[in-house]
Design a protein around this motif. Structure first.
Motif, PDB file in Angstrom:
ATOM      1  N   THR A   8       5.519   8.122   1.362  1.00 53.98           N
ATOM      2  CA  THR A   8       6.434   8.780   0.444  1.00 53.98           C
ATOM      3  C   THR A   8       6.076  10.243   0.219  1.00 53.98           C
ATOM      4  OG1 THR A   8       7.336   8.715  -1.826  1.00 53.98           O
ATOM      5  CG2 THR A   8       5.031   8.089  -1.540  1.00 53.98           C
ATOM      6  N   ASN A   9       7.085  11.022  -0.189  1.00 54.84           N
ATOM      7  CA  ASN A   9       6.862  12.385  -0.678  1.00 54.84           C
ATOM      8  C   ASN A   9       6.735  12.405  -2.202  1.00 54.84           C
ATOM      9  OD1 ASN A   9       6.932  13.934   1.782  1.00 54.84           O
ATOM     10  ND2 ASN A   9       9.134  13.555   1.880  1.00 54.84           N
TER      11      ASN A   9
ATOM     12  N   ASP B 231       0.064  14.898  -2.930  1.00 51.24           N
ATOM     13  CA  ASP B 231       1.088  14.918  -3.986  1.00 51.24           C
ATOM     14  C   ASP B 231       1.731  16.296  -3.999  1.00 51.24           C
ATOM     15  OD1 ASP B 231       2.674  14.753  -6.217  1.00 51.24           O
ATOM     16  OD2 ASP B 231       1.007  14.811  -7.650  1.00 51.24           O
ATOM     17  N   HIS B 232       2.657  16.526  -3.059  1.00 55.44           N
ATOM     18  CA  HIS B 232       3.220  17.872  -2.979  1.00 55.44           C
ATOM     19  C   HIS B 232       4.487  18.048  -3.815  1.00 55.44           C
ATOM     20  CE1 HIS B 232       6.433  16.892  -0.037  1.00 55.44           C
ATOM     21  NE2 HIS B 232       5.533  16.108   0.527  1.00 55.44           N
ATOM     22  N   LYS B 233       4.763  17.075  -4.691  1.00 60.47           N
ATOM     23  CA  LYS B 233       5.778  17.314  -5.708  1.00 60.47           C
ATOM     24  C   LYS B 233       5.187  18.115  -6.856  1.00 60.47           C
ATOM     25  CE  LYS B 233       9.178  14.835  -6.871  1.00 60.47           C
ATOM     26  NZ  LYS B 233      10.103  13.807  -7.427  1.00 60.47           N
ATOM     27  N   ASN B 234       3.881  17.974  -7.053  1.00 57.04           N
ATOM     28  CA  ASN B 234       3.233  18.632  -8.186  1.00 57.04           C
ATOM     29  C   ASN B 234       2.236  19.710  -7.779  1.00 57.04           C
ATOM     30  OD1 ASN B 234       4.362  16.985 -10.454  1.00 57.04           O
ATOM     31  ND2 ASN B 234       3.383  15.312  -9.337  1.00 57.04           N
ATOM     32  N   TYR B 235       1.824  19.711  -6.506  1.00 53.82           N
ATOM     33  CA  TYR B 235       0.863  20.692  -5.999  1.00 53.82           C
ATOM     34  C   TYR B 235       1.277  21.090  -4.581  1.00 53.82           C
ATOM     35  CZ  TYR B 235      -1.967  19.063  -9.907  1.00 53.82           C
ATOM     36  OH  TYR B 235      -2.417  18.754 -11.164  1.00 53.82           O
ATOM     37  N   PRO B 236       0.678  22.125  -4.025  1.00 45.32           N
ATOM     38  CA  PRO B 236       1.023  22.484  -2.646  1.00 45.32           C
ATOM     39  C   PRO B 236       0.681  21.355  -1.675  1.00 45.32           C
ATOM     40  CG  PRO B 236      -0.126  24.292  -3.739  1.00 45.32           C
ATOM     41  CD  PRO B 236      -0.240  23.101  -4.646  1.00 45.32           C
ATOM     42  N   GLU B 237       1.465  21.240  -0.627  1.00 46.04           N
ATOM     43  CA  GLU B 237       1.163  20.247   0.398  1.00 46.04           C
ATOM     44  C   GLU B 237      -0.166  20.576   1.061  1.00 46.04           C
ATOM     45  OE1 GLU B 237       3.044  21.559   4.602  1.00 46.04           O
ATOM     46  OE2 GLU B 237       4.545  20.839   3.187  1.00 46.04           O
ATOM     47  N   ASN B 238      -0.884  19.540   1.476  1.00 45.77           N
ATOM     48  CA  ASN B 238      -2.165  19.699   2.158  1.00 45.77           C
ATOM     49  C   ASN B 238      -3.171  20.523   1.348  1.00 45.77           C
ATOM     50  OD1 ASN B 238      -1.913  18.245   4.695  1.00 45.77           O
ATOM     51  ND2 ASN B 238      -0.374  19.764   5.269  1.00 45.77           N
TER      52      ASN B 238
ATOM     53  N   MET C  70       0.848  -1.188   0.000  1.00 46.70           N
ATOM     54  CA  MET C  70       0.000   0.000   0.000  1.00 46.70           C
ATOM     55  C   MET C  70       0.888   1.244   0.000  1.00 46.70           C
ATOM     56  SD  MET C  70      -2.999  -1.040   2.731  1.00 46.70           S
ATOM     57  CE  MET C  70      -4.072   0.351   2.297  1.00 46.70           C
ATOM     58  N   SER C  71       0.398   2.312  -0.586  1.00 44.76           N
ATOM     59  CA  SER C  71       1.162   3.555  -0.700  1.00 44.76           C
ATOM     60  C   SER C  71       0.442   4.673   0.062  1.00 44.76           C
ATOM     61  CB  SER C  71       1.311   3.953  -2.169  1.00 44.76           C
ATOM     62  OG  SER C  71       0.026   4.102  -2.769  1.00 44.76           O
ATOM     63  N   VAL C  72       1.242   5.517   0.722  1.00 40.84           N
ATOM     64  CA  VAL C  72       0.712   6.644   1.485  1.00 40.84           C
ATOM     65  C   VAL C  72       1.307   7.930   0.931  1.00 40.84           C
ATOM     66  CG1 VAL C  72       0.388   7.673   3.754  1.00 40.84           C
ATOM     67  CG2 VAL C  72       0.638   5.186   3.545  1.00 40.84           C
TER      68      VAL C  72
ATOM     69  N   GLU D  56       8.155   4.646   6.922  1.00 39.47           N
ATOM     70  CA  GLU D  56       8.263   5.952   6.273  1.00 39.47           C
ATOM     71  C   GLU D  56       9.522   6.032   5.418  1.00 39.47           C
ATOM     72  OE1 GLU D  56       8.085   8.867   9.362  1.00 39.47           O
ATOM     73  OE2 GLU D  56       5.948   8.537   9.749  1.00 39.47           O
ATOM     74  N   CYS D  57       9.382   6.651   4.258  1.00 38.08           N
ATOM     75  CA  CYS D  57      10.518   6.956   3.383  1.00 38.08           C
ATOM     76  C   CYS D  57      10.511   8.459   3.105  1.00 38.08           C
ATOM     77  CB  CYS D  57      10.429   6.172   2.083  1.00 38.08           C
ATOM     78  SG  CYS D  57      10.721   4.426   2.275  1.00 38.08           S
ATOM     79  N   LEU D  58      10.631   9.246   4.139  1.00 41.66           N
ATOM     80  CA  LEU D  58      10.499  10.691   3.993  1.00 41.66           C
ATOM     81  C   LEU D  58      11.851  11.390   3.873  1.00 41.66           C
ATOM     82  CD1 LEU D  58       7.558  11.318   6.485  1.00 41.66           C
ATOM     83  CD2 LEU D  58       7.487  10.837   4.027  1.00 41.66           C
ATOM     84  N   GLU D  59      12.902  10.748   4.323  1.00 40.07           N
ATOM     85  CA  GLU D  59      14.234  11.300   4.105  1.00 40.07           C
ATOM     86  C   GLU D  59      14.606  11.106   2.642  1.00 40.07           C
ATOM     87  OE1 GLU D  59      17.011   9.606   6.812  1.00 40.07           O
ATOM     88  OE2 GLU D  59      15.928  10.299   8.604  1.00 40.07           O
ATOM     89  N   THR D  60      15.246  12.118   2.054  1.00 46.25           N
ATOM     90  CA  THR D  60      15.558  12.087   0.625  1.00 46.25           C
ATOM     91  C   THR D  60      16.303  10.822   0.226  1.00 46.25           C
ATOM     92  OG1 THR D  60      15.664  14.512   0.610  1.00 46.25           O
ATOM     93  CG2 THR D  60      16.679  13.348  -1.244  1.00 46.25           C
ATOM     94  N   SER D  61      17.221  10.361   1.068  1.00 44.78           N
ATOM     95  CA  SER D  61      18.016   9.181   0.732  1.00 44.78           C
ATOM     96  C   SER D  61      17.183   7.902   0.734  1.00 44.78           C
ATOM     97  CB  SER D  61      19.179   9.033   1.727  1.00 44.78           C
ATOM     98  OG  SER D  61      18.690   8.921   3.058  1.00 44.78           O
ATOM     99  N   ASN D  62      16.046   7.910   1.412  1.00 41.53           N
ATOM    100  CA  ASN D  62      15.172   6.737   1.461  1.00 41.53           C
ATOM    101  C   ASN D  62      14.091   6.758   0.398  1.00 41.53           C
ATOM    102  OD1 ASN D  62      16.304   5.251   3.541  1.00 41.53           O
ATOM    103  ND2 ASN D  62      15.094   6.224   5.135  1.00 41.53           N
ATOM    104  N   ASP D  63      13.754   7.934  -0.102  1.00 45.06           N
ATOM    105  CA  ASP D  63      12.596   8.088  -0.987  1.00 45.06           C
ATOM    106  C   ASP D  63      13.009   7.928  -2.442  1.00 45.06           C
ATOM    107  OD1 ASP D  63       9.884   8.337  -1.146  1.00 45.06           O
ATOM    108  OD2 ASP D  63       9.816  10.493  -0.835  1.00 45.06           O
TER     109      ASP D  63
END
Length: 271
Positions: A253-254, A8-15, A1-3, A228-235
């Motif tokens: 993910t971010n 999708d704050h790579k393409n739009y503002p967060e939240n 499953m993906s969270v 969680e894969c929120l650190e850049t090196s993990n994502d």
């Protein structure tokens, strides 16, 4: 499953509503959002206590002296917040202004209902019984909005189970819940409590650390592990593939479009 972390704050503002919609269209299973409350008691989406990082508040205030003097979200009414626009991505210095407005939690529930799970962060800012339950009842969203994972910390498993029973009595369905694991030392305790109270067998853990994987070995077959894969090196694609192969079942993910593409390529296209 993906969270999708804050949508999708790579393409739009967060939240943002737009970020939540994009995550849904990308194939996300869960959208994680941050909840705040306005001066007039409306629940909105906002991670920070301040409007500084994520909105164009400084620019708008220059042209409207009737706005609050502080940038604290709790000092603004919903009508005042509606005059602002969200900054793209994570906001911050240099971020461009979007056309996206600050959404209410109710708007997000209406968009996500029966399409994707919603997990709520910043639980200290709202009350489940008085703030959230009326929205769930109004929109019959009991199966969409997950109980906050922090409940297993703050309320304990007994009281969390009572909330689960209440939701099941109202809706006929068990609420989704990811029980929080503070550290790998707590794994056995949390797993046993999940069994004792017949809660969903999901262990919500923190940031991925390859050295911790062996500590989860005995749980992978029977529990779904949220990591969680929120650190850049993990994502990254390589780490997602590694985590998947190790046995983790839920990845935060971010980069939700990248992660869902990996899932599609691995489990749909190749089959």
């Amino acid at each position: 499953m993906s969270v999708a972390h804050r949508g999708d704050h790579k393409n739009y503002p967060e939240n943002s509503i737009e970020g939540c919609l994009s995550a849904i269209l990308a194939g996300a299973d869960i959208v994680e959002v941050d909840v705040a409350k306005t001066k007039d008691g409306v629940l909105i989406l906002m991670h920070d206590d301040s409007l500084t990082r994520t909105t164009n508040v400084a620019t708008v205030r220059k042209s409207n002296s009737n706005l609050p003097e502080t940038n604290n979200v709790s000092d603004w009414t919903l009508e005042q917040l509606s005059q602002l626009k969200l900054l793209n991505g994570n906001g911050g210095s240099g971020a461009t202004v979007s056309n996206c407005s600050i959404p209410t939690l109710e708007d997000v529930i209406k968009v996500c209902n029966n399409r994707v799970f919603i997990t709520l962060d910043k639980m200290e800012r709202f009350d489940w019984t008085t703030d959230i339950m009326p929205l769930l009842a109004k929109h019959e969203a009991y199966r969409t909005v997950m109980l906050p994972y922090t409940y297993t910390d703050s309320l304990g498993f007994y009281d969390t189970n009572k909330l689960m029973d209440e939701i099941e009595q109202l809706s006929g369905y068990q609420s989704a819940l990811m029980s929080r694991v503070g550290s790998t030392d707590d794994l056995l305790t949390v797993a046993l409590q999940i069994r004792l109270y017949s809660l969903p067998k999901v262990l919500r853990c923190g940031e991925y650390n390859a050295t911790d994987t062996t500590k989860y070995n005995s749980y992978f077959g029977d529990y779904r592990i949220h990591i969680e894969c929120l650190e850049t090196s993990n994502d990254t694609l390589d780490i997602w593939r590694q985590i998947d192969n190790e046995g983790y079942g839920i990845i935060v993910t971010n980069d939700i479009c990248g992660l869902t593409k990996y899932i599609e390529d691995t489990y749909v296209t190749n089959n």
